[in-house]
Design an enzyme around this catalytic site. Structure first.
Site, mmCIF file in Angstrom:
data_model
loop_
_atom_site.group_PDB
_atom_site.id
_atom_site.type_symbol
_atom_site.label_atom_id
_atom_site.label_comp_id
_atom_site.label_asym_id
_atom_site.label_seq_id
_atom_site.Cartn_x
_atom_site.Cartn_y
_atom_site.Cartn_z
ATOM 1 N N CYS A 1 60.928 65.835 26.653
ATOM 2 C CA CYS A 1 62.175 66.501 27.037
ATOM 3 C C CYS A 1 62.071 67.079 28.440
ATOM 4 O O CYS A 1 62.953 66.927 29.267
ATOM 5 C CB CYS A 1 62.490 67.679 26.109
ATOM 6 S SG CYS A 1 62.547 67.260 24.387
ATOM 7 N N ASP A 2 60.993 67.805 28.681
ATOM 8 C CA ASP A 2 60.923 68.658 29.865
ATOM 9 C C ASP A 2 60.103 68.082 31.012
ATOM 10 O O ASP A 2 60.072 68.653 32.092
ATOM 11 C CB ASP A 2 60.321 70.023 29.485
ATOM 12 C CG ASP A 2 61.242 70.809 28.559
ATOM 13 O OD1 ASP A 2 62.457 70.580 28.607
ATOM 14 O OD2 ASP A 2 60.738 71.647 27.800
ATOM 15 N N CYS B 1 57.942 70.156 24.249
ATOM 16 C CA CYS B 1 58.327 68.743 24.251
ATOM 17 C C CYS B 1 58.142 68.136 25.633
ATOM 18 O O CYS B 1 58.985 68.297 26.505
ATOM 19 C CB CYS B 1 59.770 68.613 23.775
ATOM 20 S SG CYS B 1 60.429 66.940 23.884
#
Lengths: 127, 348
Positions: free
Chosen positions: B148-149, B145
């Protein structure tokens, strides 16, 4: 007691030096799993925090690159545990990577128990 | 746990298909219960849209909307019309007889809950390549992701790699230009599959380099990912590409672990529906969204099939009610004489 929203590395250091056990949640605003586990983390902070013995921190990785670099955060969310300022493993996990609610709940329960014991025994932070 | 042990209709899922079905069923006063899951399938409630940023092709938002915000809005709309949303994951389903039985995660030893009809909208999740070295650097440079990261320090001002040639690859690569020094996009073929608008944005971006005819064969590093071995598909030559981050955008696999042995799925694992409907091979089970769609896979087509599932489900339940509720008889037999609770839902 609620979650400490950390805004600088000095703030984080001072929390680590004044509190025996610290749980920290490295997260980002746009991270879905981070958001999903946030309410549970808040609840744990409300029920388990003990001034001077157990604190819960939230560190926004976007705004705190220095802290996240120092502790080698490579994915989000990442949960880490500290005892007297040093990063420690709990239940055999050096850290919890990803929103693993079960692992986080059991690690936190263990720290809550230890913190309570230390408080009852009158052990001071750093000792 | 507030949901009653028996409900007319249970929706499993948390994306556009699930919430559209919930909105229609709630407005039809069928009191749907929607299990959005606690990180079911490794994803936050809201599904794949929670891993995206700008959604520019969902009608009604003239300048686009953020994926997570779109899902928050849908969730609010479901609640507003009376859907009961449960933040727990369905761990097991038994579709062998009606009412269908299901069990929640961490409560698999408890008596099952039941439903007359089920709308399956469990979606899909990003595929991985399982390269040599992938396990070692998973979440230490290799991520499922980008959104996300992307912000983690190991990606700052470093070369990053996205694998894939479709719209999601383009979106992830463009998002990562905020963080990386350079973003390589590896495309197996000689062209991008992405829509023209996304492909053009990608090809024009000064930080992006698209490597056509290129595949990854190995992930290498020390404590974290440092490089990829890449191969030119034309001559088979390999070389090292410095990369501190690797993100997959190579398609999806449907989340069918709950049902794949109990109803018909195709060779790629997608739930098979009767063409033009959301009916599955089991009467009373309807499938909507990406779990049954390998062709379009859009937020709007998911929402559309969620609507279809709700209308078809409503019609089936109405027909069965007219025919004298055979379901309840079966339910009483099934549960050792304990009649399923049927008082009205206090939440509605």
């Amino acid at each position: 007691m609620t979650v400490h929203h950390i805004s600088s590395s000095s703030e984080f250091e001072s929390l680590l030096s004044s509190t025996m056990y610290v749980v920290s949640d490295f997260y980002a605003d746009w991270c879905g799993p981070c958001k999903a586990i946030a309410p549970m983390y808040e609840k744990m902070a409300e029920s388990a925090s003990i001034q001077g013995y157990l604190a819960f921190a939230k560190i926004n990785v976007d705004n705190n690159q220095d802290i996240s670099s120092k502790y080698g955060v490579t994915a989000m969310p990442t949960f880490m545990f500290f005892k007297n300022g040093k990063q420690v493993a709990v239940n055999g996990n050096a850290l919890i990577r990803g929103a693993d609610a079960q692992a986080l709940a059991s690690a936190t329960a263990k720290l809550a128990k230890l913190a309570k014991e230390k408080q009852d025994a009158g052990v001071k932070v750093g000792a | 746990m507030s949901a009653k042990p028996h409900n007319k209709v249970v929706i499993i899922g948390s994306g556009p298909a699930a919430h559209t079905a919930a909105i229609y069923l709630a407005r039809a006063e069928l009191k749907p219960v929607l299990y959005e899951g606690m990180l079911a399938n490794g994803m936050a409630a809201g599904g794949q849209l929670t891993t995206t940023t700008d959604v520019e092709n969902f009608p009604g938002f003239p300048t686009g909307i953020m994926g997570p915000e779109l899902m928050e809005n849908m969730r609010k709309q479901s609640l507003h019309f009376g859907t009961e949303i449960v933040t727990e994951t369905v761990a097991k389903l038994d579709l062998s007889s009606r009412p269908f039985k299901y069990w929640l995660e961490w409560a698999e030893d408890e008596p099952p809950r039941t439903a007359d009809a089920i709308i399956l909208a469990t979606g899909a999740s990003a595929k991985r390549l399982h390269l040599p070295g992938e396990e070692t650097y998973w979440q230490s440079g290799i991520s499922a992701c980008a959104v996300c990261d992307g912000a983690v320090p190991i990606f700052r001002n470093k070369p990053l790699v996205v694998i894939g040639g479709g719209d999601s690859a383009a979106e992830e690569a463009l998002y990562l230009t905020k963080y990386g020094s350079k973003v390589y996009v590896l495309v197996r073929k000689d062209k991008l599959r992405a829509s023209n608008i996304m492909a053009n944005r990608l090809l024009k971006h000064p930080k992006v380099e698209v490597l056509f005819h290129t595949v990854a064969v190995e992930a290498k590093g020390e404590k974290v990912l440092k490089s990829l071995v890449i191969k030119d598909t034309r001559d088979g030559k390999t070389r090292d590409l410095e990369a501190n981050g690797l993100f997959y955008a190579i398609g999806h696999e449907p989340a069918t672990s709950l049902v794949k042995t109990q109803l018909d799925v195709d060779e790629d694992g997608y739930v098979v529906t009767v063409p033009g409907t959301t009916e599955t091979s089991v009467k009373g089970v309807f499938a909507a969204g990406d779990v049954q769609d390998k062709k379009y896979r859009q937020a709007i087509t998911s929402a559309g099939s969620g609507c279809m599932a709700a209308l078809e489900c409503e019609r089936l339940l109405a027909e069965e009610e007219d025919a004298g509720a055979p379901i309840m008889v079966e339910a009483m037999k099934e549960s050792n004489g304990v009649v399923p609770e049927s008082k009205s839902n206090p939440l509605v």
